[in-house]
Design a protein around this motif. Sequence first.
Motif, PDB file in Angstrom:
ATOM      1  N   GLU A  21       0.826  -1.206   0.000  1.00 46.77           N
ATOM      2  CA  GLU A  21       0.000   0.000   0.000  1.00 46.77           C
ATOM      3  C   GLU A  21       0.860   1.256   0.000  1.00 46.77           C
ATOM      4  O   GLU A  21       0.493   2.276  -0.593  1.00 46.77           O
ATOM      5  CB  GLU A  21      -0.937  -0.002   1.203  1.00 46.77           C
ATOM      6  N   ARG A  24       1.755   1.753  -3.529  1.00 50.38           N
ATOM      7  CA  ARG A  24       0.589   2.219  -4.279  1.00 50.38           C
ATOM      8  C   ARG A  24       0.342   3.707  -4.036  1.00 50.38           C
ATOM      9  O   ARG A  24      -0.115   4.425  -4.934  1.00 50.38           O
ATOM     10  CB  ARG A  24      -0.641   1.401  -3.885  1.00 50.38           C
ATOM     11  N   THR A  29       2.690   0.179  -8.746  1.00 50.32           N
ATOM     12  CA  THR A  29       1.832  -0.996  -8.638  1.00 50.32           C
ATOM     13  C   THR A  29       2.680  -2.248  -8.487  1.00 50.32           C
ATOM     14  O   THR A  29       3.486  -2.568  -9.359  1.00 50.32           O
ATOM     15  CB  THR A  29       0.931  -1.131  -9.873  1.00 50.32           C
ATOM     16  N   CYS A  48       3.535 -10.785  -4.874  1.00 50.11           N
ATOM     17  CA  CYS A  48       3.896  -9.403  -4.546  1.00 50.11           C
ATOM     18  C   CYS A  48       5.318  -9.307  -3.998  1.00 50.11           C
ATOM     19  O   CYS A  48       5.610  -8.445  -3.154  1.00 50.11           O
ATOM     20  CB  CYS A  48       2.892  -8.811  -3.561  1.00 50.11           C
ATOM     21  N   THR A  76      11.218  -2.723  -6.142  1.00 50.72           N
ATOM     22  CA  THR A  76      10.217  -3.554  -6.816  1.00 50.72           C
ATOM     23  C   THR A  76      10.723  -4.033  -8.172  1.00 50.72           C
ATOM     24  O   THR A  76      10.063  -4.842  -8.817  1.00 50.72           O
ATOM     25  CB  THR A  76       8.913  -2.778  -7.016  1.00 50.72           C
TER      26      THR A  76
END
Length: 646
Positions: A21, A24, A29, A48, A76
């Motif tokens: 989150e 985000r 994403t 994830c 990420t």
Amino acid sequence: MPKLIIDDIEVEVPAGTSVLEAARSVGITIPHFCYHPALAIAAACRLCAVKMLDGPVKGIQMSCALPAQDGMVVSTTDPDALKMRKLVIEWLMINHPHDCPVCDEGGECLLQDFTIAGGHGIRRYQGKKRTHVNQYLGEGIYHEMNRCIQCYRCVRFYQEYAGGTDFGVTGCAGRVYFGRFDDGPLESPFSGNLVDICPTGVFTDKTGRFRARYWDYQYAPSICPHCSAGCNLSPQAYHREVIKIVARRNDEVNGWFICDRARFDKSDLNDPLRPRQALVDGSPVEWEAALNALATRLREFVQSHGADSLALVGSTRLSLEAGILLAELAARYKGVRLCYFIDPAEAQLSLSKVEWVPAGMAASQAELREADFIAILPCDLMEESPMIALAIRQAFVKGAKVYLVAPHLTALNLERLPFQVQVVPELADVPLGEAKRGIVVAGAGFADLKGLEAVPTGVKFVLLQPGPNSFGAALLAREYRAVPLREAIASGKVKGILALETDLPEELRQGLTFFAAADWRNNGAAEPASVFLPTSAWAETGGTWINYEGRAQRYRQAYKTGLPLRGLPARYYGSQEAEPPAHPPRVHRAVAPGGDTRSAWMLVAELIFKLTGEPAAEPYAGKWAPLKHIDPEGPGMRLPAELLAG
């Protein structure tokens, strides 16, 4: 608040926020399947994955289950994280049927999106795929178990969030099966949310099966018309027919979900016998001709019988804009009876509940989900407003004490409630004085409001209303000194009625000299009316409703009105055959067949101009001006004190 770095971006988030989150919140994403903001963390799909480069935790971690902490450095896009996500996708796709061309989820499928985003495009596995037998789950949901990726969202929602007991998971390892013990309709009144919450096409809306793709639909933000909770949804239409209705997130109201009544009850909208033709003395005419006839007959009636013999009647499903303009029309003819309710008891009850809302006494669904003491006064919540019951369940799961005030249990079916209650004979037996966030819930028919005066200060109320805009109708009735229709008729002077989107009882039409109506429902008003004008349904127009808590919400037009292409009787095509022809009439015209309707507020505005020669005033002027700029995609607006005070 924790400060961390995600892909070289500094992020500060509230304590308890997950890394997923947090990412985000800055537009990053992270692919995920099992994670959903409304559900408990499962970390089941392993998609994830991110790489923790520095800080209190290092290495590959699941971002949905990892709380953000000071000093974290997150990547990420690290090669190790990308490889793991790609391998997870490849593993999930080993047994997937690859039936996207015939899957109703196509175009709105997370598996499609993240498979492409992860770079997986070639199958290396040459073995036999695992297959399952599908189940019959009722007329609302189609089951295709072979598409399942074992994210557990469905069972987590159904059992943990909604409290259902007839659906779950069986098997082990790679042979898990999500379904019922035996074929049969799902029992939970929230089962339709499986369609929205499933990230693939395991559960799809059977009522719209094989009808259209996601990009074919016309849709817009809208409000549920079935009760006064004001839940947010979005009707999805194709070829002038509502194919699906899906939930729309509003954290202050319904959260992420809607009940099955809101999702599947679209029979009124798609009714092929809906009145779509303007009528004068039972004969079809153009809209403009019917409007002229209505203006002429209203003028002649007032001249012959006097303005006090005419009643202008609205309803609790009429938009606030139309109700305001109806009051303006009444003001142009001194003595006209203005009505927003049929029965005096309902009118008085709705107004009494409105007067309890000021000073923050009304509780939203969001506040209900966080309550610690809840007292439910005698009512059938699962029938009146299932989403209120679902909100109470969320509080119950978090430890709230729930009491049901029920001197007589014979009329209450406790087994239907998705939470446990302690039954007490009187409201005084509920220890609300111990509550920090206490709430009292009452159904639409609860009338003993004086009995609530003994409730301790600080306790809030959920006082349900009978219609989607009963709150607004009560405000209008108080503002413009309207009277209930039965009371107006009882005076003996009313000889004419103009009913605007009103389900008028047949006995109230007896003995009238003049009766005109405008509606979109197939409620029998068109046949007896000397002038009938078809209006646009709630999904075909825009407007404002006010829910039980005094929250004004705007809804928009989802699609243009008109006859759907399926299911029409032969007479709509000018045919006398028993069955409709295979194709609609090949007639070139600017407006779709059956599309010559108007919003109720537009009808009243045009009628005011016809009768007076002056344009109607802006509905949101003066006292109502604060409501003008409500965002249909936002949380709505709690009415300001000056509107509530009267």
